[in-house]
Scaffold this motif. Structure first.
Motif, PDB file in Angstrom:
ATOM      1  N   LEU B 120      58.074 121.138   3.989  1.00 54.12           N
ATOM      2  CA  LEU B 120      59.012 120.749   3.315  1.00 54.12           C
ATOM      3  C   LEU B 120      60.094 122.306   2.979  1.00 54.12           C
ATOM      4  O   LEU B 120      60.946 122.099   3.056  1.00 54.12           O
ATOM      5  CB  LEU B 120      59.043 119.698   2.524  1.00 54.12           C
ATOM      6  N   ASP B 121      59.195 123.282   1.866  1.00 55.05           N
ATOM      7  CA  ASP B 121      59.905 124.480   1.996  1.00 55.05           C
ATOM      8  C   ASP B 121      60.665 124.988   2.529  1.00 55.05           C
ATOM      9  O   ASP B 121      62.047 126.001   2.496  1.00 55.05           O
ATOM     10  CB  ASP B 121      58.952 125.647   1.158  1.00 55.05           C
ATOM     11  N   ILE B 123      61.355 124.038   5.093  1.00 51.16           N
ATOM     12  CA  ILE B 123      63.113 122.940   5.551  1.00 51.16           C
ATOM     13  C   ILE B 123      63.849 123.523   4.672  1.00 51.16           C
ATOM     14  O   ILE B 123      65.137 123.635   5.774  1.00 51.16           O
ATOM     15  CB  ILE B 123      62.602 121.942   5.714  1.00 51.16           C
ATOM     16  N   GLU B 124      63.749 123.460   3.692  1.00 54.08           N
ATOM     17  CA  GLU B 124      64.968 123.497   2.397  1.00 54.08           C
ATOM     18  C   GLU B 124      65.370 124.771   3.009  1.00 54.08           C
ATOM     19  O   GLU B 124      66.356 125.020   2.955  1.00 54.08           O
ATOM     20  CB  GLU B 124      64.563 123.014   1.547  1.00 54.08           C
ATOM     21  N   LYS B 125      64.292 125.815   2.670  1.00 55.84           N
ATOM     22  CA  LYS B 125      64.888 127.159   2.976  1.00 55.84           C
ATOM     23  C   LYS B 125      66.014 127.177   4.436  1.00 55.84           C
ATOM     24  O   LYS B 125      67.222 127.996   3.533  1.00 55.84           O
ATOM     25  CB  LYS B 125      63.573 128.151   2.951  1.00 55.84           C
ATOM     26  N   LYS B 127      67.776 125.532   5.806  1.00 60.47           N
ATOM     27  CA  LYS B 127      68.390 124.105   5.824  1.00 60.47           C
ATOM     28  C   LYS B 127      67.922 123.483   7.424  1.00 60.47           C
ATOM     29  O   LYS B 127      69.299 123.241   7.744  1.00 60.47           O
ATOM     30  CB  LYS B 127      69.885 124.507   5.865  1.00 60.47           C
ATOM     31  N   ASP B 129      68.180 120.341   9.488  1.00 58.90           N
ATOM     32  CA  ASP B 129      68.003 118.912   9.275  1.00 58.90           C
ATOM     33  C   ASP B 129      68.200 117.924   9.911  1.00 58.90           C
ATOM     34  O   ASP B 129      67.620 116.487   9.898  1.00 58.90           O
ATOM     35  CB  ASP B 129      69.720 118.726   9.039  1.00 58.90           C
ATOM     36  N   GLU B 154      65.855 112.555   0.217  1.00 61.97           N
ATOM     37  CA  GLU B 154      65.513 114.445  -0.306  1.00 61.97           C
ATOM     38  C   GLU B 154      64.302 115.077  -0.381  1.00 61.97           C
ATOM     39  O   GLU B 154      64.118 116.249  -0.559  1.00 61.97           O
ATOM     40  CB  GLU B 154      66.793 114.341  -1.421  1.00 61.97           C
ATOM     41  N   GLY B 156      61.440 114.667   1.177  1.00 60.23           N
ATOM     42  CA  GLY B 156      60.824 115.283   2.343  1.00 60.23           C
ATOM     43  C   GLY B 156      60.223 114.001   3.062  1.00 60.23           C
ATOM     44  O   GLY B 156      59.246 112.892   3.704  1.00 60.23           O
ATOM     45  N   GLY B 178      71.108 117.293   2.397  1.00 57.28           N
ATOM     46  CA  GLY B 178      69.669 117.792   2.090  1.00 57.28           C
ATOM     47  C   GLY B 178      68.832 116.330   2.555  1.00 57.28           C
ATOM     48  O   GLY B 178      67.326 116.751   2.141  1.00 57.28           O
ATOM     49  N   GLU B 179      68.971 115.663   3.162  1.00 56.73           N
ATOM     50  CA  GLU B 179      68.069 114.531   3.851  1.00 56.73           C
ATOM     51  C   GLU B 179      67.765 115.178   4.431  1.00 56.73           C
ATOM     52  O   GLU B 179      68.899 116.132   5.555  1.00 56.73           O
ATOM     53  CB  GLU B 179      68.562 112.724   4.018  1.00 56.73           C
ATOM     54  N   HIS B 180      66.705 114.588   5.775  1.00 54.54           N
ATOM     55  CA  HIS B 180      66.421 115.154   7.475  1.00 54.54           C
ATOM     56  C   HIS B 180      65.594 114.089   8.053  1.00 54.54           C
ATOM     57  O   HIS B 180      65.660 113.390   7.560  1.00 54.54           O
ATOM     58  CB  HIS B 180      65.666 116.974   7.343  1.00 54.54           C
TER      59      HIS B 180
END
Lengths: 425, 301
Positions: B120-121, B123-125, B127, B129, B154, B156, B178-180
């Protein structure tokens, strides 16, 4: 059974997708468990888990329904919440089961499972016969254009395996079916899912009937289930390699939605209505001489025209209706009711648009097939005929002709949830 | 078979290619989750086919627990070089070092669960989607209810009771910032389909899928690989066996199969005769009846 196949057999199998519809307690989970168990698709560790659970719950015999148990919430409540997919195979076919719950409030799941199915199994409890929910299930199967219907009259053991019970129920179903499936392929089979009669193994209790559910599933002809007459190719993605080797390559990737395509065919591009010719049908394994549904291929064209995702390549003389005003039968799938004059996002083939719901024609009582025009309140699980206007034209066929170019979904723009499934009339 | 009927493998392939193209079209920053296992290798192969003659238009992401079979890492690096795709590695060791997660202790310690935070980190870092995964619905009961396009909030998380209906092949990839999405192109494939496809397409696999000698020990009905970070009970002892991997994950949770299969054909024969599901050998699924369901809700693969 899957395990005994030779590799050659495996490479010649067909794929059949079917859905199951039945009310709570009609024995749907037991039937699926029986199909999996008797076709030897259950592994030892799964069997052990179900044996343990059966004993824990105090069942007298192996509870076949537990094979289809999924989420913890479902086990706790003893119900099925969502569509689950199961797999089994025989030497002729691989089967994908969309296992959908029977509760009234879960019509949306049944519609979901039915949308990609070649066949529907409709379960009827022999003790209850055709009930309101049977009408609902049959109607949804017809609305979703499922080509083949298999009516399983279950729990025959509880009616002493009597032929007259089977005959009466079949006749009653046929009467209702005549109204909704004009030319459908319908099969009737008397079974006991619990004891395995006529599911995979022929029953010795019903000598008056020859055949099993598995035989029917294996024999249904499915090669005409796609529309093979009218060429339709929604452009999904434009392939431009930007490499030296393929410097000027421009390929239109997509999945054939109808008809045949060959190199040399004259085609038309929508919405521009420009005509061109197919140069090649490309795949990773080399060019093809022919493409048909449901193949994923890449087309290259003679002329350098502006084509993007959401456009459609069709026959030069054989193209779909193009319009912004569309009449569709919809199944509403969201707790927030339909808003007349509301704006929604819409997806149709690979094309995105926005639309406004202009009018609700009628809501259908799917138990009685009565059209209620006075009621414009469309709630979750309702089936309604509506008129929409789109922001840009769609290229569509009636759903009854082509399930791919005739289907839409509506999306709530505030929540992004899929709120309706639509079949274009 | 009718003349205009595809074989089931061709139809599954066409479906997966359609889904992969849909990802490339609907998302801005997709990524393919690559574990080095056979399912993700098949995904990479399908991606090559989907975008041919162009390159695969998204990078691969490997979540590295640090407890890998070395053969998997070698294979990964060669594949990436050959296909000329970008590789991103999310390191569980870094998540531990930076205090994002705490390493499990004790005999059954595994970094399997920790991967979720690293995933999750990462994916967020970056970005991302959409994360394309090789999960199949036949693997496990919680996976039987997955969509092709599976929405994640958001945090995950997966909300199985509140999934978007998925109809026909109209995939709704709309999301908020923020969602994926997790996307599973081979949802409808079974283990046997995967192997038959690998055979038909002559897809190369890491050597650990084939028989080899290894130091192993036996625990709760599963053979596990002996490795420096694997803590053994006093009663457990190392033995040298001919084994192969039926699935490939982190060493700490990958059950090994006693086997002499050294070709794909042998493996297919072996699987055909097997009476246990492939996840039956996964130590991570044995933790509780709803182990997979719980991990998935939190954002696991």
């Amino acid at each position: 059974m899957e395990k005994q196949f030779s590799n050659q057999v495996y490479l010649n199998m067909e794929l059949l997708r079917f859905t199951t519809a039945g009310s709570v307690d009609d024995g749907k989970s037991t039937l699926i468990g029986r199909l999996l168990y008797d076709s030897k698709s259950i592994f030892e560790d799964q069997l052990d888990a179900v044996k343990r659970a059966s004993i824990q719950k105090g069942s007298e015999y192996l509870n076949l329904a537990l094979f289809t148990d999924g989420l913890r919430a479902e086990r706790e409540q003893g119900i099925t919440i969502d569509v689950a997919y199961r797999y089994f195979a025989t030497p002729n076919r691989k089967f994908i089961i969309a296992d959908t719950p029977g509760h009234v409030q879960y019509t949306r799941n049944m519609v979901t499972g039915a949308s990609t199915a070649n066949a529907a199994i409709i379960l009827i409890d022999a003790r209850n016969g055709v009930i309101e929910q049977t009408h609902r299930h049959a109607y949804i199967a017809s609305l979703l254009g499922i080509p083949h219907i298999i009516v399983c009259i279950n729990k025959m053991d509880l009616m002493d395996y009597r032929q007259d019970v089977f005959k009466d129920i079949s006749a009653e179903f046929q009467k209702f079916a005549d109204q909704i499936f004009p030319k459908k392929d319908i099969h009737f089979i008397p079974i006991s899912a619990l004891h395995g009669d006529n599911v995979v193994k022929p029953s010795t209790n019903m000598e008056w009937y020859k055949g099993t559910l598995l035989q029917v599933l294996e024999a249904i002809p499915i090669d005409q289930d796609h529309d093979l007459r009218h060429p339709r190719f929604p452009v999904q993605y434009v392939i431009r390699p930007e490499s030296n080797e393929y410097h000027d390559y421009r390929g239109y990737a997509g999945r054939v939605a109808g008809g045949f395509f060959h190199p040399g065919d004259k085609i038309m591009i929508l919405p521009s209505r420009i005509q061109s010719e197919i140069i090649s049908i490309d795949t990773f394994n080399g060019p093809l001489a022919e493409a048909h549904p449901p193949m994923s291929v890449t087309l290259t064209l003679r002329d350098d025209v502006d084509i993007s995702r959401g456009d459609m390549i069709t026959g030069a003389e054989d193209y779909p209706t193009e319009s912004c005003d569309i009449n569709a039968m919809i199944c509403w799938m969201n707790p927030r009711p339909l808003q007349v004059n509301g704006r929604y996002a819409l997806k149709h083939t690979t094309r995105d648009a926005r639309c406004i719901i202009r009018e609700v024609d009628y809501v259908l009582n799917i138990n009685t097939l009565e059209k209620i025009s006075s009621c414009i309140n469309v709630k979750m699980n309702d089936i309604a005929s509506i008129w929409i206007r789109t922001t840009k034209p769609l290229f569509f066929d009636p759903y009854s002709k082509n399930r791919i170019t005739g289907s839409i979904i509506l999306i709530d723009e505030a929540t992004n949830e899929t709120v309706a499934a639509g079949m274009i009339m | 078979m009718g003349h205009y009927q595809l074989t089931h493998l061709k139809e599954l392939e066409a479906e997966a290619i359609y889904v992969l193209r849909e990802v490339a079209a609907q998302f801005e920053r997709p990524v393919l989750l690559f574990s080095g296992g056979k399912d993700s290798i098949v995904l990479v192969h399908l991606s090559r086919k989907a975008f041919y003659p162009a390159r695969i238009p998204f990078p691969l992401l490997h979540i590295d627990t640090g407890h890998n079979f070395i053969e998997t890492i070698d294979f990964r690096d060669r594949l990436v070089a050959r296909l000329n795709v970008r590789l991103i590695v999310g390191s569980v060791q870094e998540s531990i070092d930076s205090g994002r997660v705490v390493e499990e202790k004790g005999i059954n310690a595994s970094r399997n669960v920790l991967q979720t935070v690293t995933l999750l980190d990462t994916i967020e870092k970056n970005k991302f989607d959409a994360a394309i995964g090789g999960a199949r619905r036949d693997e496990e009961k919680a996976r039987a209810k997955e969509r092709f396009f599976s929405h994640r909030d958001e945090f995950g998380q997966w909300d199985p009771k509140n999934q978007r209906p998925e109809l026909w092949y109209l995939f709704n990839g709309k999301k908020r910032l923020g969602e994926h999405f997790r996307v599973f192109p081979i949802s409808n494939w079974t283990e046997m389909d995967i192997w038959q496809y690998i055979l038909a397409e002559q897809i190369e696999l890491p050597s650990i899928y084939f028989t080899h000698e290894r130091d192993v020990f036996y625990r709760d009905g599963v053979w596990l690989a002996a490795a420096p970070f694997m803590q053994m009970k006093p009663t457990e002892k190392t033995e040298r066996k001919r084994i192969r991997c039926r699935t490939v994950g982190d060493i700490s949770c990958t059950g090994l199969t006693l086997s002499t299969a050294d070709t794909i054909e042998d493996i297919i024969q072996e699987i055909a005769a097997t009476r246990v599901t492939e996840r039956g050998g996964r130590y991570d699924d044995k933790r509780s009846e709803a182990a997979m369901e719980d991990r998935k809700k939190e954002g696991y693969f």
